[in-house]
Design a protein around this motif. Structure first.
Motif, short mmCIF file in Angstrom:
data_model
loop_
_atom_site.label_atom_id
_atom_site.label_comp_id
_atom_site.label_asym_id
_atom_site.label_seq_id
_atom_site.Cartn_x
_atom_site.Cartn_y
_atom_site.Cartn_z
N LYS A 170 37.51 43.89 42.43
CA LYS A 170 38.67 43.01 42.68
C LYS A 170 38.53 42.24 44.00
CE LYS A 170 42.60 45.17 43.04
NZ LYS A 170 43.02 45.00 44.46
N SER A 171 38.18 42.93 45.07
CA SER A 171 38.09 42.26 46.37
C SER A 171 37.00 41.20 46.39
CB SER A 171 37.83 43.30 47.47
OG SER A 171 38.93 44.19 47.60
N SER A 172 35.87 41.49 45.77
CA SER A 172 34.77 40.52 45.72
C SER A 172 35.19 39.28 44.94
CB SER A 172 33.53 41.14 45.08
OG SER A 172 33.04 42.20 45.88
N LEU A 173 35.90 39.48 43.84
CA LEU A 173 36.34 38.34 43.04
C LEU A 173 37.37 37.52 43.80
CD1 LEU A 173 36.90 37.99 39.32
CD2 LEU A 173 38.84 37.47 40.80
N ILE A 174 38.30 38.16 44.48
CA ILE A 174 39.31 37.44 45.25
C ILE A 174 38.66 36.60 46.33
CG2 ILE A 174 41.17 37.74 46.94
CD1 ILE A 174 42.18 40.07 45.23
N ASN A 175 37.69 37.17 47.05
CA ASN A 175 37.00 36.42 48.10
C ASN A 175 36.26 35.21 47.54
OD1 ASN A 175 37.87 38.11 50.16
ND2 ASN A 175 36.09 39.44 50.05
N ALA A 176 35.65 35.38 46.37
CA ALA A 176 34.95 34.26 45.73
C ALA A 176 35.94 33.20 45.27
CB ALA A 176 34.12 34.76 44.56
N LEU A 177 37.07 33.64 44.73
CA LEU A 177 38.09 32.73 44.22
C LEU A 177 38.69 31.89 45.35
CD1 LEU A 177 39.78 31.98 41.64
CD2 LEU A 177 41.40 33.74 42.38
N LEU A 178 38.90 32.52 46.50
CA LEU A 178 39.56 31.86 47.62
C LEU A 178 38.60 31.22 48.60
CD1 LEU A 178 42.39 34.44 48.44
CD2 LEU A 178 42.45 32.48 46.90
N ASN A 179 37.30 31.34 48.34
CA ASN A 179 36.28 30.77 49.23
C ASN A 179 36.41 31.30 50.66
OD1 ASN A 179 35.24 28.82 47.23
ND2 ASN A 179 37.23 27.81 47.49
N ALA A 180 36.77 32.57 50.79
CA ALA A 180 36.93 33.16 52.12
C ALA A 180 36.86 34.68 52.01
CB ALA A 180 38.28 32.75 52.72
N LYS A 181 36.39 35.32 53.07
CA LYS A 181 36.30 36.77 53.08
C LYS A 181 37.60 37.34 53.64
CE LYS A 181 31.28 37.03 53.36
NZ LYS A 181 30.10 37.55 54.10
N LEU A 182 38.63 37.36 52.80
CA LEU A 182 39.96 37.84 53.20
C LEU A 182 40.24 39.24 52.70
CD1 LEU A 182 42.00 34.57 52.60
CD2 LEU A 182 41.29 35.51 54.80
N ALA A 183 39.81 39.54 51.48
CA ALA A 183 40.02 40.87 50.90
C ALA A 183 38.89 41.80 51.35
CB ALA A 183 40.07 40.80 49.38
N LYS A 184 39.24 42.99 51.79
CA LYS A 184 38.24 43.92 52.29
C LYS A 184 37.47 44.55 51.14
CE LYS A 184 40.82 45.10 56.49
NZ LYS A 184 41.47 46.19 57.26
N THR A 185 36.14 44.52 51.26
CA THR A 185 35.28 45.15 50.27
C THR A 185 34.62 46.37 50.89
OG1 THR A 185 33.39 43.79 50.91
CG2 THR A 185 34.79 42.93 49.16
N GLY A 186 34.25 47.32 50.04
CA GLY A 186 33.60 48.53 50.55
C GLY A 186 33.15 49.42 49.41
N SER A 187 32.42 50.47 49.76
CA SER A 187 31.88 51.38 48.75
C SER A 187 32.89 52.44 48.33
CB SER A 187 30.62 52.07 49.28
OG SER A 187 30.90 52.77 50.49
N THR A 188 34.00 52.54 49.07
CA THR A 188 35.01 53.55 48.75
C THR A 188 36.07 52.97 47.82
OG1 THR A 188 34.73 54.57 50.92
CG2 THR A 188 36.71 55.17 49.67
N PRO A 189 36.15 53.43 46.56
CA PRO A 189 37.15 52.89 45.63
C PRO A 189 38.56 53.31 46.02
CG PRO A 189 36.00 54.74 44.63
CD PRO A 189 35.30 54.46 45.92
N GLY A 190 39.53 52.50 45.61
CA GLY A 190 40.93 52.84 45.88
C GLY A 190 41.33 52.63 47.32
N LYS A 191 40.58 51.78 48.04
CA LYS A 191 40.84 51.59 49.47
C LYS A 191 42.13 50.84 49.73
CE LYS A 191 38.40 50.17 53.68
NZ LYS A 191 37.14 49.58 54.21
N THR A 192 42.42 49.84 48.92
CA THR A 192 43.62 49.03 49.12
C THR A 192 44.86 49.78 48.64
OG1 THR A 192 42.34 47.01 48.80
CG2 THR A 192 44.72 46.82 48.62
N ARG A 193 45.81 50.00 49.54
CA ARG A 193 47.04 50.70 49.18
C ARG A 193 48.27 49.82 49.37
NH1 ARG A 193 46.16 56.78 51.69
NH2 ARG A 193 43.89 56.81 51.55
N SER A 194 48.05 48.60 49.77
CA SER A 194 49.16 47.68 50.00
C SER A 194 49.10 46.53 49.00
CB SER A 194 49.08 47.12 51.43
OG SER A 194 47.85 46.43 51.61
#
Length: 203
Positions: free
Chosen positions: A37-61
């Motif tokens: 999800k985060s990688s797709l959002i960053n690609a969609l928005l042309n910016a690295k705004l969503a945090k990506t990482g190897s730990t799933p379930g990181k986003t809680r907000s």
């Protein structure tokens, strides 16, 4: 399409949700943890705004991004992209899963400016049990759904059409034929089609 975006709000409880008084249309992004999800959002928005990482379930907000662009008639347009926390991560405690459900329910119910939820699904697996639960719940709320498949690069391209048709025949809710996205050399293909689909639904 050159979307320009910035973070507008990060909300951990219902009291922090952005009110709809300004009438700005919203597109929400939902998907299982680790669906990309985060990688797709960053690609969609042309910016690295969503945090990506190897730990799933990181986003809680719930994260609200304000997005602006210029349409084909050279008019300035805006909308919000709403990043919902990933679901289905087994390591989360029951209380955390309940908190997720309450926060998402607070957002989804009676959100008049929400045009549709972009439901990300791993192309390798199709809709799993909790994906179908999400779809049924959104349908019961009267929320529109559009399916976007991720991680198609894990499947031979010659099998994409047959795999897509198999998933469609097995039953899914989607406003249109799902878009297939694939990560190639650090870039995600299918983003242009998704941008065009979003624009068509906020015009």
């Amino acid at each position: 399409m050159n979307f320009k975006a910035g973070i507008e709000a990060t909300c951990f409880d219902s009291g922090q949700l952005i009110p709809e008084k300004d009438g700005v249309f919203e597109i929400a992004i939902a998907g299982r943890s680790n669906v990309g999800k985060s990688s797709l959002i960053n690609a969609l928005l042309n910016a690295k705004l969503a945090k990506t990482g190897s730990t799933p379930g990181k986003t809680r907000s719930i994260n609200f991004y304000h997005v602006s662009f210029t349409d084909s008639q050279n008019n300035s347009r805006t909308f919000r992209l709403v990043d919902l926390p990933g679901y289905g991560y087994a390591a989360r405690s029951k209380s955390e899963r309940n908190d997720w459900q309450r926060l998402i329910s607070s957002y989804m119910r009676n959100r008049a400016n929400l045009k549709f939820v972009c439901h990300l699904v791993d192309f390798r697996h199709g809709l799993l049990a909790n994906d179908r639960e999400l779809q049924e719940w959104l349908r019961n709320l009267g929320v529109n759904i559009f399916v976007v498949f991720t991680k198609a690069d894990k499947i031979a391209r010659g099998k994409w059409r047959g795999t897509l048709m198999q998933y469609v025949k097995s039953g899914l809710f989607s406003l249109d034929v799902p878009i297939i996205t694939s990560s190639v050399s650090g870039k995600i293909s299918g983003i242009d089609a998704l941008q065009d689909f979003i624009i068509s639904h906020i015009s």
